[in-house]
Design a protein around this motif. Sequence first.
Motif, PDB file in Angstrom:
ATOM      1  N   UNK A  83      81.257  59.897  47.466  1.00 53.26           N
ATOM      2  CA  UNK A  83      80.338  59.339  48.450  1.00 53.26           C
ATOM      3  C   UNK A  83      78.945  59.168  47.841  1.00 53.26           C
ATOM      4  N   UNK A  84      78.526  60.105  47.000  1.00 56.84           N
ATOM      5  CA  UNK A  84      77.213  59.997  46.368  1.00 56.84           C
ATOM      6  C   UNK A  84      77.129  58.745  45.500  1.00 56.84           C
ATOM      7  N   UNK A  85      78.185  58.444  44.770  1.00 59.99           N
ATOM      8  CA  UNK A  85      78.201  57.242  43.933  1.00 59.99           C
ATOM      9  C   UNK A  85      78.129  55.987  44.801  1.00 59.99           C
ATOM     10  N   UNK A  86      78.852  55.989  45.922  1.00 54.72           N
ATOM     11  CA  UNK A  86      78.812  54.824  46.805  1.00 54.72           C
ATOM     12  C   UNK A  86      77.432  54.653  47.434  1.00 54.72           C
ATOM     13  N   UNK A  87      76.816  55.745  47.837  1.00 57.12           N
ATOM     14  CA  UNK A  87      75.473  55.655  48.416  1.00 57.12           C
ATOM     15  C   UNK A  87      74.474  55.107  47.395  1.00 57.12           C
ATOM     16  N   UNK A  88      74.603  55.538  46.143  1.00 58.99           N
ATOM     17  CA  UNK A  88      73.743  55.002  45.090  1.00 58.99           C
ATOM     18  C   UNK A  88      73.970  53.502  44.894  1.00 58.99           C
ATOM     19  N   UNK A  98      82.273  48.213  42.603  1.00 56.61           N
ATOM     20  CA  UNK A  98      81.849  49.606  42.727  1.00 56.61           C
ATOM     21  C   UNK A  98      82.826  50.440  41.924  1.00 56.61           C
ATOM     22  N   UNK A  99      82.303  51.211  40.977  1.00 56.54           N
ATOM     23  CA  UNK A  99      83.125  52.103  40.163  1.00 56.54           C
ATOM     24  C   UNK A  99      82.777  53.530  40.544  1.00 56.54           C
ATOM     25  N   UNK A 140      82.460  42.880  47.606  1.00 54.78           N
ATOM     26  CA  UNK A 140      82.685  43.909  46.601  1.00 54.78           C
ATOM     27  C   UNK A 140      84.113  44.435  46.648  1.00 54.78           C
ATOM     28  N   UNK A 141      84.522  44.976  45.521  1.00 58.79           N
ATOM     29  CA  UNK A 141      85.823  45.630  45.405  1.00 58.79           C
ATOM     30  C   UNK A 141      85.579  46.962  44.716  1.00 58.79           C
TER      31      UNK A 141
END
Length: 163
Positions: A92-97, A87-88, A35-36
């Motif tokens: 941190x919440x977006x990354x965890x999702x 990953x856009x 991923x990037x």
Amino acid sequence: MKTILIPTDFNEASVYLSENILKNFKNESVKIIFFHAYKLTDSISDLLMLSRRSTEYGQIPESFHRACYDFKKTHQGKIAAIGIEYFYGSTMAAFRNFAEAHEVDFIYCPEAYSFRQISKYSINPDVFLNKSGIPVINTVMEEKPAVKTNTTVSLEHENAQLV
């Protein structure tokens, strides 16, 4: 089957570095996701067209795709799938999702990996990787690889011993 998330700049060397991770999962197949990370744009028109973005896919060289194909073919019994994801986001919440949606069990960040920006929107994923709560495997050794989490925690896995 375990899912392993690997940050990449789509250089074929990152595929070959990931071969070491297979030593940790001797009796279990793995799914590898390269991923990037990209920060979201402030442009409303860009946000509306986000699902149709093709510029990121154009940044993946053919040599990376070929390396993934060869890698999977070489390790047919060990690798269930290899995928490429973006990953856009910048939280941190977006990354965890993102990690939860892809059912990520481990993050592999090879010692030789260093972030390289491939677009003006590329962001360094190190902050997300280290604070996500997902075990981060930094080095791979035959018996006991180093796993870095938010705190020092010993993990035990039936097929791989991670400390």
